[in-house]
Design a protein around this motif. Sequence first.
Motif, short mmCIF file in Angstrom:
data_model
loop_
_atom_site.label_atom_id
_atom_site.label_comp_id
_atom_site.label_asym_id
_atom_site.label_seq_id
_atom_site.Cartn_x
_atom_site.Cartn_y
_atom_site.Cartn_z
N ASP A 141 38.62 48.29 48.74
CA ASP A 141 39.13 47.13 49.49
C ASP A 141 40.09 46.32 48.63
OD1 ASP A 141 37.63 47.83 51.74
OD2 ASP A 141 35.89 46.70 51.03
N GLY A 142 40.88 47.03 47.79
CA GLY A 142 41.92 46.39 47.01
C GLY A 142 41.50 45.79 45.70
N ALA A 143 40.21 45.92 45.33
CA ALA A 143 39.73 45.29 44.10
C ALA A 143 38.89 46.27 43.29
CB ALA A 143 38.90 44.05 44.42
N PRO A 144 38.93 46.17 41.94
CA PRO A 144 38.07 47.01 41.11
C PRO A 144 36.61 46.60 41.26
CG PRO A 144 39.22 45.42 39.76
CD PRO A 144 39.79 45.28 41.14
N VAL A 145 35.73 47.52 40.93
CA VAL A 145 34.28 47.28 41.03
C VAL A 145 33.70 47.24 39.63
CG1 VAL A 145 32.10 48.12 41.95
CG2 VAL A 145 34.22 48.49 43.24
N ARG A 146 33.13 46.11 39.24
CA ARG A 146 32.56 45.97 37.91
C ARG A 146 31.29 46.82 37.77
NH1 ARG A 146 32.01 39.67 36.88
NH2 ARG A 146 31.12 40.43 34.92
N CYS A 147 31.15 47.43 36.61
CA CYS A 147 29.97 48.27 36.35
C CYS A 147 28.69 47.45 36.37
CB CYS A 147 30.11 48.98 35.00
SG CYS A 147 31.54 50.07 34.90
N SER A 148 28.80 46.17 36.08
CA SER A 148 27.62 45.31 36.09
C SER A 148 27.11 45.03 37.49
CB SER A 148 27.93 43.98 35.39
OG SER A 148 29.00 43.32 36.03
#
Length: 248
Positions: A209-216
Motif C-alpha cells: 500500500d505504498g509504504a515499507p513494512v518494518r520488521c518490528s
Amino acid sequence: MVAPHFRTDSTVVEPFRDAEYPENPYPGARPDCSFVHVDGTGYPVLPDGTAPSGWRVVTDTERPCLNHWLATRGATPLHRRRPVLAYGSNVCPEKISWLRSELGLAGPAVVLRASCIDMAAVWSAGLRPRDGQRPAVLASAPGTVEQHAVWYATAQQRRVLDRCEGRGRRYRLVRLHRSHPVRLDDGTEPERLLAYTAADRGMTPLLVDGAPVRCSEVEQYGALALDGTPAVGDGLRCTEIVGEPAPR
C-alpha cells in the motif's frame, strides 16, 4: 504486534549459549545487550569509562577490559576493527556460529548494541537464497528509533560478511552519512560506519500500500505472505564502497 526478535527483555548479565538465541525463523533471536561471541558462547559487554577500551566483558569469574579479553585470545583490539551496522540476522548468536561453520568466520565477534535514529529494518522485496525466508533491508525512516547493533569487524570478518550478504549482487557495502545517527550504549557514535544496503531493485524495501513494512511490526511468517512491489530506492544518505574500505 511486536515481533519476538525485537521484544525488549531484561538486560542479559551473564554468559549465554547459542541455543538460547536460535536463528530460525529469520532474523533469529538476539540478546538485549552488547556481547562478544566465540566458541558458541556469548559474553555480555558493558560500557565502563574506567576500562582502557571503554568496555568490560562479563565472564563467569571476572570483568576484564574488552581489549584485554581480546588480547588473551590473540585477537584484534577494538580500535583496529571497522564498525559495521547489523540490523538483521547477524545480531543472532546462532547465526554467528553458522558464519563460522559455513563461511569460515574467525576469531571473537564484537557486537555492540546501538540505537539507530531515522532508519529502520524493513522487509525486502527479495527472498534469502539459502532458505527462502524474507530478509531485512535498511531504509530511511524519519522519526523512528530502533535498537540494533554494530559489529566491530576485523578485515577477515568483514570479508565473510561480504560473502554472506552477496555483496555486489544482493547487497552493497556503503558508508552511512552522519545524517543517520547511530549511538552505542556508551553514548558514542561510531565513525565511518559501514552498512549493507540493497544493491538492486529486487532487494529494495517491499512496499505494501505504498509504504515499507518494518520488521518490528510483522514477523517472518507474516512477512512471507506480504503482497507488494519493490521500492525504487531506500532513501538512505550513504556512499557506496568500491573495493576494500580504508582501514580504521
